[in-house]
Design a protein around this motif. Structure first.
Motif, PDB file in Angstrom:
ATOM      1  N   SER A 163       0.851  -1.182   0.000  1.00 14.71           N
ATOM      2  CA  SER A 163       0.000   0.000   0.000  1.00 14.71           C
ATOM      3  C   SER A 163       0.888   1.234   0.000  1.00 14.71           C
ATOM      4  N   SER A 164       0.794   2.045  -1.029  1.00 12.18           N
ATOM      5  CA  SER A 164       1.661   3.212  -1.153  1.00 12.18           C
ATOM      6  C   SER A 164       1.520   4.132   0.059  1.00 12.18           C
ATOM      7  N   ASN A 165       2.651   4.683   0.468  1.00 19.33           N
ATOM      8  CA  ASN A 165       2.639   5.591   1.612  1.00 19.33           C
ATOM      9  C   ASN A 165       1.865   6.858   1.291  1.00 19.33           C
ATOM     10  N   VAL A 166       0.966   7.232   2.181  1.00 17.94           N
ATOM     11  CA  VAL A 166       0.182   8.473   2.068  1.00 17.94           C
ATOM     12  C   VAL A 166       0.454   9.260   3.332  1.00 17.94           C
ATOM     13  N   SER A 167       1.155  10.378   3.221  1.00 25.47           N
ATOM     14  CA  SER A 167       1.680  11.061   4.397  1.00 25.47           C
ATOM     15  C   SER A 167       1.393  12.547   4.405  1.00 25.47           C
ATOM     16  N   VAL A 168       1.347  13.082   5.615  1.00 21.12           N
ATOM     17  CA  VAL A 168       1.355  14.525   5.858  1.00 21.12           C
ATOM     18  C   VAL A 168       2.797  14.923   6.163  1.00 21.12           C
ATOM     19  N   PHE A 169       3.231  16.042   5.598  1.00 23.04           N
ATOM     20  CA  PHE A 169       4.603  16.501   5.766  1.00 23.04           C
ATOM     21  C   PHE A 169       4.633  17.880   6.431  1.00 23.04           C
ATOM     22  N   PRO A 170       5.786  18.278   6.975  1.00 21.29           N
ATOM     23  CA  PRO A 170       5.870  19.571   7.664  1.00 21.29           C
ATOM     24  C   PRO A 170       5.526  20.766   6.784  1.00 21.29           C
ATOM     25  N   THR A 171       5.715  20.654   5.472  1.00 20.34           N
ATOM     26  CA  THR A 171       5.410  21.778   4.589  1.00 20.34           C
ATOM     27  C   THR A 171       3.915  22.060   4.482  1.00 20.34           C
ATOM     28  N   GLU A 172       3.072  21.063   4.761  1.00 24.82           N
ATOM     29  CA  GLU A 172       1.616  21.256   4.730  1.00 24.82           C
ATOM     30  C   GLU A 172       0.995  20.460   5.888  1.00 24.82           C
ATOM     31  N   PRO A 173       1.182  20.947   7.110  1.00 23.90           N
ATOM     32  CA  PRO A 173       0.810  20.150   8.286  1.00 23.90           C
ATOM     33  C   PRO A 173      -0.678  19.868   8.409  1.00 23.90           C
ATOM     34  N   PHE A 183      -0.334  -0.066  11.684  1.00 22.87           N
ATOM     35  CA  PHE A 183       0.777  -0.821  11.118  1.00 22.87           C
ATOM     36  C   PHE A 183       0.959  -2.114  11.891  1.00 22.87           C
ATOM     37  N   ARG A 184       1.214  -3.176  11.157  1.00 19.11           N
ATOM     38  CA  ARG A 184       1.401  -4.476  11.799  1.00 19.11           C
ATOM     39  C   ARG A 184       2.838  -4.684  12.240  1.00 19.11           C
ATOM     40  N   ARG A 185       3.789  -3.916  11.725  1.00 23.08           N
ATOM     41  CA  ARG A 185       5.192  -4.119  12.058  1.00 23.08           C
ATOM     42  C   ARG A 185       5.629  -3.124  13.126  1.00 23.08           C
ATOM     43  N   LYS A 186       6.693  -3.459  13.820  1.00 21.70           N
ATOM     44  CA  LYS A 186       7.260  -2.583  14.831  1.00 21.70           C
ATOM     45  C   LYS A 186       7.862  -1.360  14.148  1.00 21.70           C
ATOM     46  N   ILE A 187       7.585  -0.196  14.667  1.00 15.89           N
ATOM     47  CA  ILE A 187       8.098   1.045  14.086  1.00 15.89           C
ATOM     48  C   ILE A 187       9.392   1.417  14.805  1.00 15.89           C
ATOM     49  N   ASP A 188      10.512   1.274  14.081  1.00 13.64           N
ATOM     50  CA  ASP A 188      11.801   1.653  14.649  1.00 13.64           C
ATOM     51  C   ASP A 188      12.195   3.031  14.145  1.00 13.64           C
ATOM     52  N   GLU A 189      13.415   3.457  14.470  1.00 12.37           N
ATOM     53  CA  GLU A 189      13.830   4.814  14.101  1.00 12.37           C
ATOM     54  C   GLU A 189      13.893   5.009  12.591  1.00 12.37           C
ATOM     55  N   ASN A 190      14.102   3.920  11.833  1.00 12.32           N
ATOM     56  CA  ASN A 190      14.175   4.038  10.382  1.00 12.32           C
ATOM     57  C   ASN A 190      12.800   4.239   9.752  1.00 12.32           C
ATOM     58  N   LEU A 191      11.758   3.800  10.424  1.00 16.86           N
ATOM     59  CA  LEU A 191      10.398   3.911   9.904  1.00 16.86           C
ATOM     60  C   LEU A 191       9.600   5.024  10.564  1.00 16.86           C
ATOM     61  N   LEU A 192      10.174   5.666  11.566  1.00 15.91           N
ATOM     62  CA  LEU A 192       9.414   6.622  12.366  1.00 15.91           C
ATOM     63  C   LEU A 192       8.842   7.766  11.529  1.00 15.91           C
ATOM     64  N   GLY A 193       9.637   8.314  10.612  1.00 16.53           N
ATOM     65  CA  GLY A 193       9.158   9.443   9.815  1.00 16.53           C
ATOM     66  C   GLY A 193       7.976   9.072   8.938  1.00 16.53           C
ATOM     67  N   LEU A 194       8.078   7.945   8.213  1.00 18.29           N
ATOM     68  CA  LEU A 194       6.987   7.524   7.338  1.00 18.29           C
ATOM     69  C   LEU A 194       5.753   7.144   8.149  1.00 18.29           C
ATOM     70  N   ALA A 195       5.951   6.452   9.276  1.00 21.27           N
ATOM     71  CA  ALA A 195       4.814   6.071  10.110  1.00 21.27           C
ATOM     72  C   ALA A 195       4.117   7.296  10.689  1.00 21.27           C
ATOM     73  N   THR A 196       4.896   8.286  11.065  1.00 21.85           N
ATOM     74  CA  THR A 196       4.312   9.524  11.588  1.00 21.85           C
ATOM     75  C   THR A 196       3.507  10.228  10.505  1.00 21.85           C
ATOM     76  N   GLY A 197       4.076  10.347   9.311  1.00 17.95           N
ATOM     77  CA  GLY A 197       3.370  11.020   8.226  1.00 17.95           C
ATOM     78  C   GLY A 197       2.081  10.321   7.859  1.00 17.95           C
ATOM     79  N   GLU A 198       2.113   8.983   7.791  1.00 15.08           N
ATOM     80  CA  GLU A 198       0.907   8.251   7.416  1.00 15.08           C
ATOM     81  C   GLU A 198      -0.139   8.274   8.530  1.00 15.08           C
ATOM     82  N   SER A 199       0.305   8.215   9.783  1.00 14.19           N
ATOM     83  CA  SER A 199      -0.640   8.318  10.901  1.00 14.19           C
ATOM     84  C   SER A 199      -1.315   9.688  10.904  1.00 14.19           C
ATOM     85  N   LEU A 200      -0.544  10.725  10.634  1.00 18.03           N
ATOM     86  CA  LEU A 200      -1.128  12.065  10.541  1.00 18.03           C
ATOM     87  C   LEU A 200      -2.124  12.171   9.391  1.00 18.03           C
ATOM     88  N   ALA A 201      -1.851  11.472   8.291  1.00 18.74           N
ATOM     89  CA  ALA A 201      -2.808  11.483   7.182  1.00 18.74           C
ATOM     90  C   ALA A 201      -4.150  10.916   7.631  1.00 18.74           C
TER      91      ALA A 201
END
Length: 355
Positions: A228-238, A310-328
């Motif tokens: 499933s393609s990542n759908v995220s909110v970013f700091p430029t358009e919070p 998300f079904r997987r554990k969110i580590d520091e490498n995934l934190l940014g994408l998980a945050t953006g998608e959760s915000l979406a």
């Protein structure tokens, strides 16, 4: 979770799609998809080993759709493909579905090598140029405040500062000009006409290409069969609501592109079953929104909601994408009037279900 999340767990009821090809091409080789249409792969590394790219025969060479990430490995793969399955013929045009580095990264190499034009939507080109300009910049305070509001601790914020500005490192120097693609454009490529189908949510103005004559749809990241393609909110358009844009786009594709097309995605293999896949993608997000709404019976920060999305554990490498998608997902609930947001004295946002 680069362009998307591997499905499973929450998404265990995946539709049964049909994959007509036993195996894909090796790097430097090609598979014939239809008369005048070839499937190639460019190396990526990481959880997604490659990206699919497509070559369409024209009278004097090849139109290329998507290009791979910038770098020596992609350059060598293109040299092998051009000398091998593409028969030494030149690139006539370069079409790019959207601005992510694995799609646009080698466009500057190919357009300059063959004096070819880049074809892309305007928002994808200008957004890419803007992000590339951040290379080497210090992380802006707006972005630090954005992630602090999501509940990031100081260590996570420091990691973000250290990694900021990396987008441009995945790009060969971008072309300096482009030919604009618009939704609904009918573009002759080789012997057939391809219709531009624009969607948004994963990126600002993503262009898929649909050929009614060949019953093919080059879907980029707009429709993928297994992730499933990542759908995220970013700091430029919070306060953006990309998930509503994404769901609207998927429903629109279902209404405008027939179900009998062979879908040529950027990742995984070509497949039949477009409409079932679209329904599954929309349904998966709606189920995620329902789980999220239930969780918000008690106030939660962004970092507190990962477990229901998300079904997987969110580590520091995934934190940014998980945050953006959760915000979406959270911003979608806000837009639907199903949630409210309050900021505490430490600048952290708390979300709860609307009364």
């Amino acid at each position: 979770m680069r362009d998307g999340m591997e499905e499973g767990g929450w998404e265990s009821h995946r539709p049964k799609l049909t994959y007509p090809f036993d195996q894909g091409p090796k790097v430097g080789e090609a598979v014939d998809i239809a008369p005048g249409v070839k499937w190639l792969r460019m190396p990526l590394g990481g959880s997604l080993a490659w990206i699919n790219v497509w070559a369409i025969a024209e009278a004097d060479g090849w139109a290329i759709v998507d290009t791979g990430i910038g770098g020596i490995e992609s350059r060598n793969a293109w040299r092998a493909a051009l000398a091998g399955p593409l028969g030494g013929k030149p690139v006539t045009r370069v079409f790019v579905t959207h601005m992510h580095p694995d799609h646009i990264g080698m466009s500057g190499y190919l357009t300059r090598k063959f004096n070819a034009r880049l074809w892309i939507t305007r928002l994808e080109f200008t957004t890419c140029r803007s992000l590339a300009a951040d290379t080497g910049r210090e992380a802006p305070q707006d972005a630090i405040d954005f992630f602090r509001a999501a509940g990031w601790d100081e260590e996570a914020l420091e990691n973000y500062r250290a990694k900021f500005g990396g987008f441009g490192r995945g790009l060969y120097a971008l072309p300096d000009s482009f030919r604009r693609l618009n939704d609904g454009d009918e573009v002759p490529i080789g012997d057939h006409v391809w219709r531009v189908v624009v969607g948004s949510g994963h990126s600002p103005e993503h262009a898929s290409l649909y050929c009614p004559d060949l019953k093919l749809m080059i879907s980029g990241d707009q429709v993928l069969p297994k992730i499933s393609s990542n759908v995220s909110v970013f700091p430029t358009e919070p306060d953006g609501d990309p998930l509503t844009d994404w769901i609207t786009s998927l429903n629109r594709i279902k209404a405008t592109v027939p179900d009998d097309v062979l879908v040529l995605p950027a990742h995984n293999d070509p497949f039949f079953g477009l409409h079932a896949r679209l329904e599954h993608l929309v349904g998966g997000h709606e189920r995620g929104l329902a789980r999220l709404y239930a969780l918000l019976a008690e106030p939660k920060r962004v970092v507190d909601v990962f477990s229901v999305l998300f079904r997987r554990k969110i580590d520091e490498n995934l934190l940014g994408l998980a945050t953006g998608e959760s915000l979406a997902h959270l911003n979608c609930l806000l837009a639907r009037g199903q949630a409210v947001r309050e900021r505490d004295g430490d600048g952290v946002d708390w979300y709860r279900a609307a009364a």
